[in-house]
Design an enzyme around this catalytic site. Structure first.
Site, PDB file in Angstrom:
ATOM      1  N   LYS A   1       0.631  -1.018  -0.039  1.00  0.00           N
ATOM      2  CA  LYS A   1      -0.048   0.037  -0.117  1.00  0.00           C
ATOM      3  C   LYS A   1       0.585   1.202   0.039  1.00  0.00           C
ATOM      4  O   LYS A   1       0.415   2.477  -0.362  1.00  0.00           O
ATOM      5  CB  LYS A   1      -0.906  -0.065   1.247  1.00  0.00           C
ATOM      6  CG  LYS A   1      -0.168  -0.122   2.435  1.00  0.00           C
ATOM      7  CD  LYS A   1      -0.920   0.015   3.679  1.00  0.00           C
ATOM      8  CE  LYS A   1      -1.575  -1.502   4.142  1.00  0.00           C
ATOM      9  NZ  LYS A   1      -0.703  -2.076   4.715  1.00  0.00           N
TER      10      LYS A   1
ATOM     11  N   HIS B   1       0.858  -3.253  14.882  1.00  0.00           N
ATOM     12  CA  HIS B   1       1.480  -2.273  14.313  1.00  0.00           C
ATOM     13  C   HIS B   1       1.480  -0.901  15.309  1.00  0.00           C
ATOM     14  O   HIS B   1       0.224  -0.369  15.734  1.00  0.00           O
ATOM     15  CB  HIS B   1       0.584  -1.813  12.847  1.00  0.00           C
ATOM     16  CG  HIS B   1       1.500  -1.015  12.004  1.00  0.00           C
ATOM     17  ND1 HIS B   1       1.928   0.350  12.338  1.00  0.00           N
ATOM     18  CD2 HIS B   1       1.569  -1.106  10.624  1.00  0.00           C
ATOM     19  CE1 HIS B   1       2.444   0.699  11.309  1.00  0.00           C
ATOM     20  NE2 HIS B   1       2.293   0.114  10.236  1.00  0.00           N
TER      21      HIS B   1
ATOM     22  N   GLU C   1       6.074  -5.728   8.471  1.00  0.00           N
ATOM     23  CA  GLU C   1       5.632  -5.067   7.234  1.00  0.00           C
ATOM     24  C   GLU C   1       6.112  -3.645   7.210  1.00  0.00           C
ATOM     25  O   GLU C   1       5.190  -2.610   7.124  1.00  0.00           O
ATOM     26  CB  GLU C   1       3.976  -5.000   7.709  1.00  0.00           C
ATOM     27  CG  GLU C   1       3.489  -6.441   7.952  1.00  0.00           C
ATOM     28  CD  GLU C   1       1.941  -6.372   8.481  1.00  0.00           C
ATOM     29  OE1 GLU C   1       1.511  -5.300   8.447  1.00  0.00           O
ATOM     30  OE2 GLU C   1       1.425  -7.520   8.581  1.00  0.00           O
TER      31      GLU C   1
HETATM   32  C1  LIG Z   1      -1.332  -3.297   8.417  1.00  0.00           C
HETATM   33  C2  LIG Z   1      -0.064  -2.387   7.914  1.00  0.00           C
HETATM   34  N1  LIG Z   1       0.977  -2.947   7.696  1.00  0.00           N
HETATM   35  C3  LIG Z   1       2.132  -2.066   7.459  1.00  0.00           C
HETATM   36  C4  LIG Z   1       2.086  -0.692   7.240  1.00  0.00           C
HETATM   37  C5  LIG Z   1       3.343  -0.111   6.671  1.00  0.00           C
HETATM   38  O1  LIG Z   1       3.404   0.937   7.641  1.00  0.00           O
HETATM   39  P1  LIG Z   1       4.818   1.894   7.504  1.00  0.00           P
HETATM   40  O2  LIG Z   1       4.583   2.458   6.126  1.00  0.00           O
HETATM   41  O3  LIG Z   1       4.740   2.844   8.540  1.00  0.00           O
HETATM   42  O4  LIG Z   1       6.018   0.989   7.738  1.00  0.00           O
HETATM   43  C6  LIG Z   1       0.749  -0.225   7.266  1.00  0.00           C
HETATM   44  C7  LIG Z   1       0.550   1.212   7.192  1.00  0.00           C
HETATM   45  O5  LIG Z   1      -0.543   1.811   7.168  1.00  0.00           O
HETATM   46  C8  LIG Z   1      -0.416  -0.930   7.814  1.00  0.00           C
HETATM   47  O6  LIG Z   1      -1.600  -0.608   7.856  1.00  0.00           O
END
Ligand SMILES: Cc1ncc(COP(=O)(O)O)c(C=O)c1O
Length: 437
Positions: free
Chosen positions: A67, A195, A271
């Site tokens: 994402k 998270h 993640e």
């Molecule tokens: C479930 C989940 N995993 C991973 C991420 C990635 O987080 P980051 O970009 O802070 O590493 C997000 C971001 O919203 C998330 O919702």
């Protein structure tokens, strides 16, 4: 360009980001062609971030959060480097599978999933997925009873710029009931995920989350589950500035905390999104319009100002301030200002035909607003900028623009999404990209 050597057949140069920017903006004839905003993605930077991860958190397998930025070259490189992927939807899963990635390297990390997407995951053998509520368990029981489930728990996200806890995460008061229900439904729960919030700026948030995860591991053991997976989510800083909150600072306490709390037979994944994507992308934007105003621009002054009020301003005096209009904005790549609470810093790339990347200008600076190109007054990139006076045809650039920018950009007002030009400052990237998965 070494286009043919990568599987996507997209040209990749071996120039520095500076050289790519230079070759592009100096060839610019701003009223005729080549004047669209553009990103330069340095794939070498992604590779270096990966090596940095491996050095400082060797036990933790990164599953990149698609994402954050679904750029095909970024995904392709990470797949070739052997990372897994955190997908939030059917199309993200599809994009990753289309690269030839094994389904076991995907976690469907969205605790509330559309039923047809769960079916799709089942058909494609994407087994790992998260949940945090009883209705999701019933849904999974119906649609994918053999899924490998991770219970997403609530952690303290108060030390993060983007908090996620209001939306997702079972509190420790609820985990017992959820695990008991999963047991009764004969579902296969294999571990815990959390998270701590995106842009987390306190390593203790991770430590506290590890303790909570351990509590749930113990709860699960009492119910007869054999947990073997811990997913520590995202939130990691990409900064390497010695005065900043660095990834190394988090890793220095998180790595030992994981080792002390979980034996080596527990697999640990994460993640990360921003960590990989942010530093690799620089955006260059073109100054397409300018208005001169003569009073100091107050913070609360323009967004609420209507066009008559703007027009009522005198045009120029001894204390000018400027409004610049550039060709990407809040509805495009700069949506990160709105959705991701980012503050972006414009820097002068080209002024009056001189290329100025990385230079400090010995010129007076003036207060300025930098606006995006749409007709909406919310489309404001910087309200309190200070820049030397710019003119039409000059260029600005913004660094660290790879996270939550392209992925949420719209085409509002008919503007195209900003394209990416690829380069690599590390030649080994070619070796990875030419390998079939
Ligand atoms: C479930 C989940 N995993 C991973 C991420 C990635 O987080 P980051 O970009 O802070 O590493 C997000 C971001 O919203 C998330 O919702």
């Amino acid at each position: 360009m070494k286009g043919p050597t990568n599987q996507l057949n997209i040209p990749i140069s071996m120039l520095s980001v500076k050289e790519v920017l230079k070759s592009r903006v100096l060839s610019d004839d701003y009223e005729i062609e080549n004047n669209d905003a553009f990103f330069v993605a340095d794939l070498g930077e992604i590779y270096r971030q990966h090596l940095r991860w491996k050095t400082h958190l060797p036990r933790v397998e990164p599953f990149y959060a698609v994402k954050c930025n679904g750029d095909p070259m970024l995904l392709r490189l990470l797949a070739a480097l052997g990372t897994g992927f955190d997908c939030a939807s059917k199309s993200e899963i599809q994009a990753v599978l289309d690269m030839g990635v094994d389904p076991s390297k995907i976690i469907y990390a969205n605790p509330c999933k559309q039923g047809s997407f769960i079916r799709f995951a089942a058909e494609r053998d994407v087994k790992m997925m998260t949940f945090d509520n009883i209705d999701e368990l019933y849904k999974i029981k119906r649609l994918f009873p053999n899924a490998q489930l991770l219970i997403r728990i609530l952690t303290d996200d108060s030390k993060a710029l983007i908090r996620l806890g209001a939306k997702y995460g079972a509190s420790l008061d609820d985990t017992g009931f959820l695990l008991q229900s999963a047991r009764e439904l004969d579902l296969n729960v294999i571990g815990v995920s959390f998270h701590v919030g995106s842009c987390c700026y306190d390593e203790n948030s991770y430590i506290d989350a590890i303790r909570r995860a351990k509590f749930v591991f113990n709860q699960a053991a009492e119910l007869g589950f054999n947990f073997h997976l811990l997913d520590i989510g995202g939130g990691f800083s990409f900064s390497s500035k010695s005065d900043g909150f660095t990834f190394e600072r988090v890793a220095a306490v998180l790595g030992p905390a994981i080792d002390e709390t979980f034996p080596s037979n527990i697999r640990v994944i994460a993640e990360p999104g921003r960590y990989y994507a942010a530093p690799a992308f620089t955006i260059a934007t073109h100054v397409i319009g300018k208005r001169t105003v003569c009073r100091d621009i107050e913070e609360d002054y323009v967004p609420d100002m209507n066009i008559d009020q703007v027009n009522a301003l005198p045009t120029r005096d001894d204390n000018p301030a400027f409004m610049y209009y550039i060709n990407d904005g809040l509805y495009g790549s700069f949506n990160c200002i709105l959705y991701d609470h980012q503050i972006v810093t414009p820097k002068v790339l080209m002024k009056g035909g001189s290329f100025l990347f990385g230079e400090t200008l010995d010129e007076p600076e003036y207060s300025c607003f930098v606006w995006g190109p749409t007709c909406d007054s919310i489309d404001c990139i910087t309200k309190n900028g200070n820049l030397p006076e710019l003119f039409l045809g000059d260029w600005l650039y913004f660094e660290d623009m790879g996270a939550y920018t392209i992925s949420a950009a719209t085409k509002f007002n008919g503007f195209k999404r900003t394209k990416v030009i690829y380069t690599t400052t590390d030649p080994s990237v070619f070796d990875f990209l030419c390998v079939s998965l």
